[in-house]
Design a protein around this motif. Structure first.
Motif, PDB file in Angstrom:
ATOM      1  N   ILE A  17       8.485   0.706  -4.958  1.00  0.00           N
ATOM      2  CA  ILE A  17       8.772   0.217  -3.262  1.00  0.00           C
ATOM      3  C   ILE A  17       8.385  -1.203  -3.432  1.00  0.00           C
ATOM      4  O   ILE A  17       7.236  -1.639  -3.786  1.00  0.00           O
ATOM      5  N   TRP A  18       9.152  -1.892  -2.925  1.00  0.00           N
ATOM      6  CA  TRP A  18       8.931  -3.483  -2.637  1.00  0.00           C
ATOM      7  C   TRP A  18       9.229  -3.747  -1.347  1.00  0.00           C
ATOM      8  O   TRP A  18      10.331  -3.591  -0.517  1.00  0.00           O
ATOM      9  N   ALA A  19       8.353  -4.582  -0.615  1.00  0.00           N
ATOM     10  CA  ALA A  19       8.490  -5.354   0.592  1.00  0.00           C
ATOM     11  C   ALA A  19       8.561  -6.648   0.237  1.00  0.00           C
ATOM     12  O   ALA A  19       7.669  -7.417   0.100  1.00  0.00           O
ATOM     13  N   GLY A  20       9.857  -7.369   0.170  1.00  0.00           N
ATOM     14  CA  GLY A  20      10.104  -8.637  -0.243  1.00  0.00           C
ATOM     15  C   GLY A  20       9.504  -8.908  -1.709  1.00  0.00           C
ATOM     16  O   GLY A  20      10.209  -8.104  -2.474  1.00  0.00           O
ATOM     17  N   ASP A  21       8.588  -9.880  -1.871  1.00  0.00           N
ATOM     18  CA  ASP A  21       8.195  -9.856  -3.586  1.00  0.00           C
ATOM     19  C   ASP A  21       6.811  -8.868  -3.813  1.00  0.00           C
ATOM     20  O   ASP A  21       6.549  -9.021  -4.731  1.00  0.00           O
ATOM     21  N   ARG A  22       6.445  -8.096  -2.565  1.00  0.00           N
ATOM     22  CA  ARG A  22       5.247  -7.364  -2.810  1.00  0.00           C
ATOM     23  C   ARG A  22       5.625  -5.800  -3.058  1.00  0.00           C
ATOM     24  O   ARG A  22       6.306  -5.327  -2.338  1.00  0.00           O
ATOM     25  N   ARG A  23       4.891  -5.480  -3.969  1.00  0.00           N
ATOM     26  CA  ARG A  23       5.068  -4.140  -4.313  1.00  0.00           C
ATOM     27  C   ARG A  23       4.033  -3.128  -3.930  1.00  0.00           C
ATOM     28  O   ARG A  23       2.830  -3.492  -3.659  1.00  0.00           O
ATOM     29  N   ILE A  24       4.450  -2.066  -3.224  1.00  0.00           N
ATOM     30  CA  ILE A  24       3.794  -1.309  -2.544  1.00  0.00           C
ATOM     31  C   ILE A  24       3.476  -0.005  -3.351  1.00  0.00           C
ATOM     32  O   ILE A  24       4.365   0.664  -3.920  1.00  0.00           O
ATOM     33  N   ARG A  25       2.362   0.500  -3.383  1.00  0.00           N
ATOM     34  CA  ARG A  25       1.935   1.767  -4.073  1.00  0.00           C
ATOM     35  C   ARG A  25       2.052   2.987  -3.165  1.00  0.00           C
ATOM     36  O   ARG A  25       1.393   2.905  -2.224  1.00  0.00           O
ATOM     37  N   PRO A  26       2.670   4.078  -3.412  1.00  0.00           N
ATOM     38  CA  PRO A  26       2.873   5.189  -2.558  1.00  0.00           C
ATOM     39  C   PRO A  26       1.360   5.855  -2.266  1.00  0.00           C
ATOM     40  O   PRO A  26       1.049   6.418  -1.364  1.00  0.00           O
ATOM     41  N   GLY A  27       0.491   5.782  -3.140  1.00  0.00           N
ATOM     42  CA  GLY A  27      -0.902   6.160  -2.855  1.00  0.00           C
ATOM     43  C   GLY A  27      -1.078   7.733  -3.607  1.00  0.00           C
ATOM     44  O   GLY A  27      -1.506   8.380  -2.723  1.00  0.00           O
ATOM     45  N   GLY A  28      -0.927   7.979  -4.663  1.00  0.00           N
ATOM     46  CA  GLY A  28      -1.251   8.985  -5.431  1.00  0.00           C
ATOM     47  C   GLY A  28       0.077  10.026  -5.523  1.00  0.00           C
ATOM     48  O   GLY A  28       1.120   9.821  -5.008  1.00  0.00           O
ATOM     49  N   PRO A  29       0.048  11.120  -6.553  1.00  0.00           N
ATOM     50  CA  PRO A  29       0.900  11.809  -6.868  1.00  0.00           C
ATOM     51  C   PRO A  29       1.614  12.645  -5.603  1.00  0.00           C
ATOM     52  O   PRO A  29       2.929  12.949  -5.816  1.00  0.00           O
ATOM     53  N   VAL A  72       2.543  12.220   4.664  1.00  0.00           N
ATOM     54  CA  VAL A  72       3.341  11.677   5.340  1.00  0.00           C
ATOM     55  C   VAL A  72       2.901  10.449   6.368  1.00  0.00           C
ATOM     56  O   VAL A  72       3.541   9.349   6.331  1.00  0.00           O
ATOM     57  N   ALA A  73       1.683  10.860   6.881  1.00  0.00           N
ATOM     58  CA  ALA A  73       0.872   9.916   7.500  1.00  0.00           C
ATOM     59  C   ALA A  73       0.406   8.623   6.932  1.00  0.00           C
ATOM     60  O   ALA A  73       0.564   7.615   7.243  1.00  0.00           O
ATOM     61  N   GLU A  74       0.001   9.006   5.603  1.00  0.00           N
ATOM     62  CA  GLU A  74      -0.560   7.864   4.855  1.00  0.00           C
ATOM     63  C   GLU A  74       0.641   6.809   4.568  1.00  0.00           C
ATOM     64  O   GLU A  74       0.607   5.549   4.231  1.00  0.00           O
ATOM     65  N   LEU A  75       1.918   7.684   3.947  1.00  0.00           N
ATOM     66  CA  LEU A  75       3.102   6.680   3.604  1.00  0.00           C
ATOM     67  C   LEU A  75       3.547   6.050   4.858  1.00  0.00           C
ATOM     68  O   LEU A  75       3.985   4.770   4.549  1.00  0.00           O
ATOM     69  N   ARG A  76       3.505   6.577   5.940  1.00  0.00           N
ATOM     70  CA  ARG A  76       3.979   5.718   7.287  1.00  0.00           C
ATOM     71  C   ARG A  76       2.987   4.503   7.512  1.00  0.00           C
ATOM     72  O   ARG A  76       3.339   3.455   8.042  1.00  0.00           O
ATOM     73  N   ARG A  77       1.648   4.640   7.131  1.00  0.00           N
ATOM     74  CA  ARG A  77       0.853   3.563   7.471  1.00  0.00           C
ATOM     75  C   ARG A  77       0.963   2.707   6.243  1.00  0.00           C
ATOM     76  O   ARG A  77       0.785   1.289   6.598  1.00  0.00           O
ATOM     77  N   ARG A  78       1.386   2.962   4.913  1.00  0.00           N
ATOM     78  CA  ARG A  78       1.498   1.867   3.951  1.00  0.00           C
ATOM     79  C   ARG A  78       2.803   1.106   4.210  1.00  0.00           C
ATOM     80  O   ARG A  78       2.950   0.097   3.774  1.00  0.00           O
ATOM     81  N   LEU A  79       3.845   1.921   4.400  1.00  0.00           N
ATOM     82  CA  LEU A  79       4.999   1.229   4.602  1.00  0.00           C
ATOM     83  C   LEU A  79       5.262   0.342   5.825  1.00  0.00           C
ATOM     84  O   LEU A  79       4.929   0.960   7.120  1.00  0.00           O
ATOM     85  N   PRO A  80       5.784  -0.814   6.017  1.00  0.00           N
ATOM     86  CA  PRO A  80       6.294  -1.547   7.117  1.00  0.00           C
ATOM     87  C   PRO A  80       6.951  -0.627   8.056  1.00  0.00           C
ATOM     88  O   PRO A  80       7.933  -0.182   7.347  1.00  0.00           O
TER      89      PRO A  80
END
Length: 1009
Positions: A17-29, A72-80
């Motif tokens: 997952i990339w936000a511009g040049d920044r890679r975002i980790r999903p946060g666990g399996p 899902v709540a955690e992914l929503r928090r991590r993703l713009p």
């Protein structure tokens, strides 16, 4: 749609997952697998149950659902803009992607663009698109660590990748490449040794590179490997290619490198082109529609234009299947060509096919070489007209978005036929004959399921099949999806699937199989609308009833009737609304279910719409009640209404309104209560209760009355609660729930006393009197009813006074106070006649007839019953008619006419059974028992009285218990069983004494309210 173009998802390989040049980790399996599953099905609802299976396979923990929601709540928090990207749509979630945000999405788009380019003969462009799509793969999806369910979903995309690889090599071979492909082909064949298409491309490349021996050796090596490892031979296509290479067939020579000089392979000289899709082998039903399509006039008539047939219908109604089926039936009639073009008017994720592209497809299908197809649209239109002139063509234009898309594609020949399908009506298409496709018949729906599942499975569960058809709303797509799921799950029963479909919150998720989805089909129509039309659709879908008229729509939309009608007509044209009767609109059940899955992000507007709807329904209901129940008590706890300002209804108009709307009112009661409109819910229940009571819909009456009490308690208005309890007491009385009714009436009386409102208190006394009569508390009943009638008289409430007096007549007759009973009955009948309440007049006359019979006034009793019977005819009230016939049977028996009495009593019993009143059935059975006894049929009399006794005992109807015991005593004594007769005689005396009746036991039909 959200706007986060900088957010990118790489799925074709390890998940990134990339936000511009920044890679975002999903946060666990868990987060990673949930996100991966959503990304593998972009734009589609993925049920929570499927996400659970994706994460934990076959052994999920008890907290699995909670963990998925947490992920899902955690992914929503991590993703713009995460809440815009992952949206909640029951029974799960959906990811909303823009083009370019996902490599998987871009791969799919490039594959489609390649197909378009290939169809237009632009082979270089097609190769470019295929290569770009294939280059986006960085390895197996999720690196091959997704688990069985994700791997299964990924396998479908892997197959698409391999197919694209094969197509890319094929096109490059067609463009004249050969030796330069051999190294790439060997790599692909090594990775996929049993893909015969790849192996065939390698053989052809070797042969064209002048390496015939190596090509033959390659085939021999494959044949040996297949025989030793799998015990099979190469397929017929590869074997045929081997034979061609063996004899150096010139057809295998490489084409010249000049592009677009050869005609497309399907434009063989002297052969009519046919690009129709395959016909469904299990096509079912639509006999009338097919007949209309295939019995078109002969193309060789006096026509000067092609015949145009437009098939429109809602998503999933089978338009394409019908058009293609009819086209195959008609193919021989159009010898110069049968062409098909998918115009992609409502294809998810794609723009409608442009006029230029569609014309390019048609021209090449007709044999026009690619180099001869002009670049500009006007020239293509002109060339198409020239090409199609003087030819008898059949053209299927599928999935049209509007008339403008279709017009340039119409052939010039008057002997041609054009079949067009669309989700919208196209009345602006000149000269087109319209065929709006409805739902399948019940019979054809069952036959479709049978054709897919097999006769044995359908025959084993006929009731479940019928239920499945109802749940699918006879929509062909829903039926096919359901049957396909059952075919894939041979251990599932049809009943199991219907239970899953029975949950409205998950039905959209259940109606998916492979690439078929009812929700997706409906969403295409929804997404194609403008935002204001989508908003109108959402507001109208709040309506909970069966159907509605323009005024209700205007209330929901907060607009005038003319504007509301325009909205309704638009939704009809796009087949998101139905009109089975002029001026009455409704949603298909599945469209309604789909609407409830849409995000409810317009909460304030929805709440305001429900309030307007409830207010409108109160106004309409009050107008109808004013016409039919003008003497009803008016209370100050009513919600505001515009009924007084509206034109008065005539009684017959009010009857029609109730017949059409009462079920809708009941549905709005539930909706109003859910939205906190408790006063509206309680008042609507009261109003519709008058009709439900008069028409003997007692189960619905009790249900809405109970809901009204609950709503009134929530509202905290004592007067409203008191009125609602009074209605509930009447409903419980009609349902033979006498003790519950007494409890409701006593609570209402206690509240009324605190309110110091004599009208409400009088109403409580009246209902208590009726209920006490039913359980044999006759002296109390007389006291309550006398007080009620006096209070209503003082208040000028003539209708309520008439009702109390009618019941007082009955209670006094039971106590043997016959002259007083006659006096009360006569005044009740006169008051009811003056107020126009025929139902109360029937009750008064029926009870008055009993008092006359007690005084041996047979002629007076007959006169009362004749008038009561005449009044029953227009009322269509089986409970009242049963009461009158029961009393008429008693009068005939007293007059010495047992045969006539028997006929009336049997009819009374049949009516009582029809509306389910245990009290009325017990009364009729006791009358029949006495008639049988009078005719000397004592054994039958015993059976009748025993049935009455069991029924009366079950509901605590003491007066009928007395009559049953007395009848049994008389008949058993006549049969010589003195001991049993004495026992029943004693029981009759004990019950009579408890009711302060002494030993006098006469007939006792249940009193009317």
């Amino acid at each position: 749609m959200h706007s986060t173009p900088h957010l990118r998802f790489h799925v074709l390989g390890p998940l990134e997952i990339w936000a511009g040049d920044r890679r975002i980790r999903p946060g666990g399996p868990v987060n990673e697998r949930v996100l991966a599953m959503l990304l593998l099905e972009p734009g589609r609802i993925v049920p929570v149950s499927r996400l659970v299976e994706a994460v934990w396979e076959e052994a999920p923990p008890s907290t699995a659902v909670h963990q998925v929601r947490k992920a899902v709540a955690e992914l929503r928090r991590r993703l713009p803009s995460g809440h815009e990207f992952i949206v909640t749509e029951p029974p799960g979630y959906r990811v909303m992607l823009e083009d370019g945000q996902s490599d998987l999405r871009m791969f799919d788009i490039r594959m489609r663009r390649a197909q378009e380019a290939r169809a237009e003969g632009l082979l270089d462009n097609a190769v470019m698109q295929l290569k770009a799509g294939l280059d986006s793969w960085r390895g197996p999806i999720l690196g091959g660590t997704g688990g069985p369910l994700i791997d299964a979903a990924a396998a479908a995309w892997e197959e698409k990748r391999l197919t694209a690889t094969e197509q890319c090599f094929e096109l490059r071979l067609d463009l004249g490449e050969s030796s330069g492909l051999i190294g790439e082909l060997r790599e692909s064949v090594t990775a996929h040794p049993y893909r015969e298409v790849l192996r065939g491309h390698l053989l052809l490349a070797l042969y064209r590179a002048g390496r015939q021996a190596e090509a033959l050796e390659e085939y021999t090596r494959l044949r040996t490997s297949l025989a030793e490892e799998l015990g099979i031979d190469p397929g017929p296509k590869l074997a045929a290619l081997y034979e061609q290479i063996l004899r150096a067939d010139p057809e295998l020579d490489a084409p010249p490198l000049v592009r677009d000089t050869a005609e497309p392979p399907f434009a063989v000289t002297g052969t009519a082109p046919c690009t129709l899709p395959y016909d469904l082998a299990d096509f079912t039903g639509r006999h009338e529609e097919i007949q209309r399509l295939v019995t078109a006039p002969s193309p060789t008539g006096d026509r000067t234009s092609p015949r145009i047939l437009l098939v429109d219908g809602m998503g999933g109604s089978g338009k394409t299947a019908l058009a293609v089926h009819a086209a195959h039936r008609l193919a021989d009639t159009y010898p110069d060509g049968q062409l098909y073009v998918d115009l992609r008017g409502f294809t998810p994720g794609e723009e409608p096919l442009s006029t230029a592209t569609a014309l390019g497809v048609l021209l090449r299908a007709m044999g026009v070489a690619g180099k001869s197809v002009p670049d500009d649209v006007l020239s293509r239109v002109a060339l198409w007209r020239v090409t199609s002139a003087r030819r008898r063509l059949m053209l299927v234009l599928d999935n049209a978005v509007d008339a403008a898309q279709v017009r340039p594609l119409l052939p010039a020949s008057p002997g041609s036929l054009v079949l067009i399908t669309s989700r919208v009506r196209l009345p602006e298409l000149e000269g087109a004959e319209g065929l709006s496709l409805g739902l399948l018949s019940e019979e054809d729906s069952v036959e479709m399921v049978r054709s897919i599942l097999g006769a044995d499975r359908v025959a084993a569960e006929p009731d479940a099949v019928a239920h499945l058809v109802r749940l699918c709303g006879r929509l062909p797509l829903a039926l096919r999806v359901s049957a396909a799921r059952l075919r894939k799950r041979p251990h599932w029963t049809l009943r199991h699937l219907t239970e899953r479909l029975g949950d409205d919150s998950r039905i959209m998720g259940e109606l998916e199989s492979g690439d078929r989805s009812v929700a997706t089909a409906l969403r295409m129509s929804y997404d194609a609308m403008k935002p204001e039309h989508r908003a109108h659709f959402r507001l109208l879908s709040l309506y909970p009833g069966v159907d509605f008229a323009v005024p209700v729509a205007a209330a929901l939309l907060d607009t005038d009737a003319h504007s509301a009608e325009r909205v309704l007509e638009y939704l009809l044209d796009v087949h998101l609304l139905q009109e089975f009767e002029f001026g009455r609109y409704s949603f298909h059940d599945l469209v309604h279910s789909f609407a409830r899955t849409l995000p409810a992000d317009d909460g304030p507007q929805r709440s305001a719409a429900v309030r307007r709807l409830a207010a409108r329904m109160v106004t309409d209901l009050e107008r109808a009640c004013d016409a039919l129940f003008p003497g009803r008590v008016r209370y100050g706890c009513a919600p505001p209404t515009q009924a007084a300002a509206a034109p008065a209804l005539r009684p017959e108009e009010a009857q029609r309104w109730f017949a059409q709307e009462w079920r809708n009112v009941v549905a709005v009661v539930h909706l109003a209560d859910q939205h906190g409109l408790h006063r509206h819910a309680a008042w609507l229940s009261r109003g519709v209760g008058f009709h439900l009571h008069a028409q003997n819909h007692f189960s619905d009456f009790e249900h809405t009355a109970r809901l009204a009490v609950d709503s009134a308690r929530k509202e905290g208005d004592p007067e409203l609660l008191c009125v609602s309890l009074i209605n509930q007491a009447v409903a419980q009385w009609q349902r033979d729930l006498f003790q519950e009714g007494i409890a409701s009436a006593e609570e209402a009386l206690e509240i009324a006393a605190g309110l110091e409102d004599p009208r409400t208190e009088a109403a409580c006394l009246s209902r208590l009197g009726v209920l006490c009569t039913s359980v044999g508390r006759l002296r109390e009943a007389v006291g309550y009813l006398a007080r009620a009638s006096e209070a209503h008289r003082a208040l000028g409430s003539a209708r309520e006074e008439a009702q109390a007096l009618a019941n007082l007549c009955f209670a006094r007759e039971r106590l043997g106070r016959l002259p007083e009973a006659v006096q009360a009955g006569q005044r009740a009948a006169a008051l009811a006649r003056d107020t126009g309440d025929a139902g109360i007049e029937v009750t008064a006359l029926a009870n008055l007839s009993l008092a006359h019979l007690g005084l041996e006034r047979l002629d007076a009793a007959a006169e009362c019953l004749d008038r009561a019977r005449a009044l029953c005819e227009p009322l269509r009230a089986p409970a009242l008619t049963s009461l009158v016939l029961c009393n008429l049977a008693e009068a005939e028996l007293r007059a010495g006419r047992p045969d006539s009495a028997h006929e009336h009593a049997v009819n009374a019993l049949d009516l009582a059974r029809g509306h389910g009143s245990q009290a009325r059935q017990a009364a009729a059975e006791n009358v029949l028992g006495r008639i049988d006894g009078a005719r000397g049929q004592h054994r039958r009399s015993v059976d009748r009285h025993r049935a009455a006794l069991e029924r009366a005992t079950g509901i605590g109807l003491r007066t009928e218990m007395v009559r049953a015991h007395q009848g049994l005593a008389q008949s058993l004594r006549a049969l010589g069983d003195g001991t049993a007769a004495d026992g029943h005689g004693l029981a009759a005396q004990e019950h009579a004494a408890a009711m302060a009746l002494g030993t006098r036991v006469e007939m006792d039909p249940a009193a009317g309210p």
